[in-house]
Scaffold this motif. Structure first.
Motif, mmCIF file in Angstrom:
data_model
loop_
_atom_site.group_PDB
_atom_site.id
_atom_site.type_symbol
_atom_site.label_atom_id
_atom_site.label_comp_id
_atom_site.label_asym_id
_atom_site.label_seq_id
_atom_site.Cartn_x
_atom_site.Cartn_y
_atom_site.Cartn_z
ATOM 1 N N TYR A 95 76.022 28.870 33.793
ATOM 2 C CA TYR A 95 77.389 28.487 33.699
ATOM 3 C C TYR A 95 77.819 29.240 32.515
ATOM 4 O O TYR A 95 77.199 29.093 31.210
ATOM 5 N N CYS A 96 79.122 30.005 32.730
ATOM 6 C CA CYS A 96 79.594 30.654 31.358
ATOM 7 C C CYS A 96 80.725 29.628 30.938
ATOM 8 O O CYS A 96 81.205 28.645 31.739
ATOM 9 N N TYR A 97 81.086 29.800 29.821
ATOM 10 C CA TYR A 97 82.237 29.022 29.089
ATOM 11 C C TYR A 97 83.038 30.117 27.917
ATOM 12 O O TYR A 97 82.263 31.067 27.691
ATOM 13 N N ALA A 98 84.119 29.492 27.864
ATOM 14 C CA ALA A 98 84.917 30.234 26.796
ATOM 15 C C ALA A 98 85.513 29.584 26.089
ATOM 16 O O ALA A 98 86.427 28.475 26.695
ATOM 17 N N ASP A 99 85.987 29.432 24.886
ATOM 18 C CA ASP A 99 86.819 28.784 23.911
ATOM 19 C C ASP A 99 88.182 29.689 23.916
ATOM 20 O O ASP A 99 88.287 30.834 23.272
ATOM 21 N N ILE A 100 89.165 29.116 24.531
ATOM 22 C CA ILE A 100 90.373 29.842 25.018
ATOM 23 C C ILE A 100 91.456 29.280 24.170
ATOM 24 O O ILE A 100 91.737 28.164 24.179
#
Length: 121
Positions: A95-100
């Motif tokens: 799973y990828c994640y990003a703090d956006i």
């Protein structure tokens, strides 16, 4: 609205390689940290690697052991995970994640849908 779309998973033989990609799209003001978790059947999700907007990286050394490389293309809002020397223990959903930041004042983490990596012996 923000979406993270992953690609690049699949079935590979032990010793092989895969390159995972995760592209963020939507209303994006800026992206801070991006990274990858994985979850194998019956186990907790674990952080594999992450990378800051400036390119600083972190790896879960006991898992990665120098085999994986995380990178990002800020112009494309995309993070990559190069997986080399794969072994069956690497089989998991990644799973990828990003703090956006969707504005200068709104910030949260977003997740991809997950991509299956299966390594055969």
């Amino acid at each position: 609205q923000v979406q993270l779309v992953e690609s690049g998973g699949g079935l590979v033989q032990a010793g092989g390689s895969l390159r995972l990609s995760c592209a963020a799209s939507g209303t994006i003001y800026s992206i801070d940290e991006m990274g990858w978790y994985r979850q194998a059947p019956g186990l907790q999700r674990e952080l594999v690697a992450h990378i800051t907007s400036g390119g600083s990286t972190y790896y879960l050394d006991r898992v990665v052991k120098g085999r994986f490389t995380i990178s990002r293309d800020n112009a494309k809002n995309t993070v990559y995970l190069q997986l080399n020397k794969l072994n069956p223990e690497d089989t998991a959903v990644y799973y990828c994640y990003a703090d956006i930041n969707t504005s200068p004042y709104v910030h949260r983490a977003y997740w991809g849908q997950g991509t299956q990596v299966t390594v055969s012996s």
